[in-house]
Design a protein around this motif. Sequence first.
Motif, mmCIF file in Angstrom:
data_model
loop_
_atom_site.group_PDB
_atom_site.id
_atom_site.type_symbol
_atom_site.label_atom_id
_atom_site.label_comp_id
_atom_site.label_asym_id
_atom_site.label_seq_id
_atom_site.Cartn_x
_atom_site.Cartn_y
_atom_site.Cartn_z
ATOM 1 N N GLU A 65 -21.600 -77.402 68.345
ATOM 2 C CA GLU A 65 -22.874 -76.684 68.340
ATOM 3 C C GLU A 65 -22.693 -75.199 68.044
ATOM 4 O O GLU A 65 -23.499 -74.608 67.335
ATOM 5 N N LEU A 66 -21.646 -74.597 68.587
ATOM 6 C CA LEU A 66 -21.469 -73.161 68.434
ATOM 7 C C LEU A 66 -20.765 -72.770 67.137
ATOM 8 O O LEU A 66 -21.057 -71.723 66.567
ATOM 9 N N ALA A 67 -19.833 -73.594 66.669
ATOM 10 C CA ALA A 67 -19.060 -73.217 65.484
ATOM 11 C C ALA A 67 -19.105 -74.245 64.365
ATOM 12 O O ALA A 67 -18.794 -73.921 63.221
ATOM 13 N N GLY A 68 -19.490 -75.452 64.654
ATOM 14 C CA GLY A 68 -19.405 -76.526 63.671
ATOM 15 C C GLY A 68 -20.345 -76.410 62.487
ATOM 16 O O GLY A 68 -20.119 -77.016 61.446
ATOM 17 N N PHE A 69 -21.402 -75.622 62.627
ATOM 18 C CA PHE A 69 -22.368 -75.483 61.544
ATOM 19 C C PHE A 69 -22.332 -74.086 60.935
ATOM 20 O O PHE A 69 -23.218 -73.714 60.186
ATOM 21 N N ARG A 70 -21.299 -73.336 61.229
ATOM 22 C CA ARG A 70 -21.174 -71.985 60.673
ATOM 23 C C ARG A 70 -20.404 -72.052 59.365
ATOM 24 O O ARG A 70 -19.442 -72.792 59.232
ATOM 25 N N THR A 71 -20.826 -71.241 58.445
ATOM 26 C CA THR A 71 -20.154 -71.134 57.158
ATOM 27 C C THR A 71 -20.579 -69.830 56.507
ATOM 28 O O THR A 71 -21.593 -69.247 56.886
ATOM 29 N N ALA A 72 -19.801 -69.408 55.537
ATOM 30 C CA ALA A 72 -20.167 -68.201 54.795
ATOM 31 C C ALA A 72 -21.397 -68.507 53.944
ATOM 32 O O ALA A 72 -21.515 -69.594 53.374
ATOM 33 N N PRO A 73 -22.328 -67.562 53.849
ATOM 34 C CA PRO A 73 -23.523 -67.798 53.028
ATOM 35 C C PRO A 73 -23.163 -67.971 51.552
ATOM 36 O O PRO A 73 -22.129 -67.497 51.089
ATOM 37 N N MET A 74 -24.043 -68.638 50.837
ATOM 38 C CA MET A 74 -23.851 -68.857 49.403
ATOM 39 C C MET A 74 -23.960 -67.524 48.668
ATOM 40 O O MET A 74 -24.713 -66.645 49.073
ATOM 41 N N ARG A 146 -29.421 -77.559 59.637
ATOM 42 C CA ARG A 146 -28.622 -76.557 60.353
ATOM 43 C C ARG A 146 -27.588 -75.927 59.436
ATOM 44 O O ARG A 146 -27.377 -74.724 59.449
ATOM 45 N N PHE A 147 -26.921 -76.750 58.640
ATOM 46 C CA PHE A 147 -25.895 -76.208 57.743
ATOM 47 C C PHE A 147 -26.547 -75.423 56.607
ATOM 48 O O PHE A 147 -26.032 -74.383 56.195
ATOM 49 N N ALA A 148 -27.682 -75.913 56.108
ATOM 50 C CA ALA A 148 -28.389 -75.204 55.035
ATOM 51 C C ALA A 148 -28.830 -73.821 55.503
ATOM 52 O O ALA A 148 -28.790 -72.859 54.726
ATOM 53 N N ALA A 149 -29.220 -73.689 56.754
ATOM 54 C CA ALA A 149 -29.632 -72.387 57.276
ATOM 55 C C ALA A 149 -28.475 -71.387 57.210
ATOM 56 O O ALA A 149 -28.677 -70.221 56.867
ATOM 57 N N ALA A 150 -27.273 -71.849 57.509
ATOM 58 C CA ALA A 150 -26.111 -70.963 57.419
ATOM 59 C C ALA A 150 -25.799 -70.626 55.961
ATOM 60 O O ALA A 150 -25.480 -69.476 55.638
ATOM 61 N N LEU A 151 -25.896 -71.615 55.091
ATOM 62 C CA LEU A 151 -25.633 -71.378 53.671
ATOM 63 C C LEU A 151 -26.646 -70.412 53.064
ATOM 64 O O LEU A 151 -26.312 -69.629 52.176
ATOM 65 N N ALA A 153 -28.253 -67.898 54.444
ATOM 66 C CA ALA A 153 -28.440 -66.678 55.237
ATOM 67 C C ALA A 153 -28.693 -65.439 54.378
ATOM 68 O O ALA A 153 -29.358 -64.505 54.819
ATOM 69 N N ARG A 154 -28.209 -65.409 53.159
ATOM 70 C CA ARG A 154 -28.446 -64.283 52.256
ATOM 71 C C ARG A 154 -29.656 -64.493 51.361
ATOM 72 O O ARG A 154 -29.903 -63.719 50.459
ATOM 73 N N GLY A 155 -30.380 -65.556 51.567
ATOM 74 C CA GLY A 155 -31.568 -65.819 50.772
ATOM 75 C C GLY A 155 -31.316 -66.626 49.515
ATOM 76 O O GLY A 155 -32.234 -66.866 48.736
ATOM 77 N N VAL A 156 -30.085 -67.069 49.319
ATOM 78 C CA VAL A 156 -29.758 -67.893 48.153
ATOM 79 C C VAL A 156 -30.018 -69.347 48.535
ATOM 80 O O VAL A 156 -29.460 -69.836 49.516
ATOM 81 N N PRO A 157 -30.857 -70.055 47.791
ATOM 82 C CA PRO A 157 -31.121 -71.454 48.143
ATOM 83 C C PRO A 157 -29.859 -72.298 47.958
ATOM 84 O O PRO A 157 -29.121 -72.135 46.992
ATOM 85 N N SER A 158 -29.616 -73.192 48.912
ATOM 86 C CA SER A 158 -28.422 -74.045 48.844
ATOM 87 C C SER A 158 -28.723 -75.396 48.217
ATOM 88 O O SER A 158 -27.813 -76.081 47.781
#
Length: 174
Positions: A65-74, A146-151, A153-158
């Motif tokens: 929950e805390l780290a599994g859905f984190r990733t650098a934005p697109m 959840r993963f798409a929200a992290a991707l 984050a900079r406003g680039v659609p995933s």
Amino acid sequence: MPLNSPRPPAAASLTMVTASMIAAVPMITVVMYFVLAPDDGLGEFPTTVALILLAAAVAAYSVCELAGFRTAPMQHGGTPAQVEAASWQRFTASTFVRFAICEAVFLVSIPLAFIVKSYWLVLVGAVLGLALLVWEVWPGARNQRRFAAALEARGVPSYLTGRPQDYTRPRDLG
């Protein structure tokens, strides 16, 4: 993703692989019955060791929950098809990491069951592991969003949850 939209091949492939990996848990549980249970039945229920498995499940859930859905934005750039493919590659990699974390709860229960000589631990590990796998790993809408929200984050659609053309309806020409 709407029901009538085409599903990307990456989504279908990931769902099939995930289902196969999750199905291994009940199969291993059944096999472990024949290894551990025939002599003494299910054995005594070791409450203390079962609590250790519960603590491991809580830890796995927390990590996912805390780290599994984190990733650098697109990053900006690329065609929608390239961005979608990159998004699915990153989501797939994240799914496999979360799978390893969640399955560890079940895998730890097996040696503990041999040490304590109780099949109950395999059952507890299987129930906790399956619950974690279905909630944290299954590539359903919740996990994709959840993963798409992290991707994004900079406003680039995933395009992980679909592309804009998948949501539009053709206008009536009449």
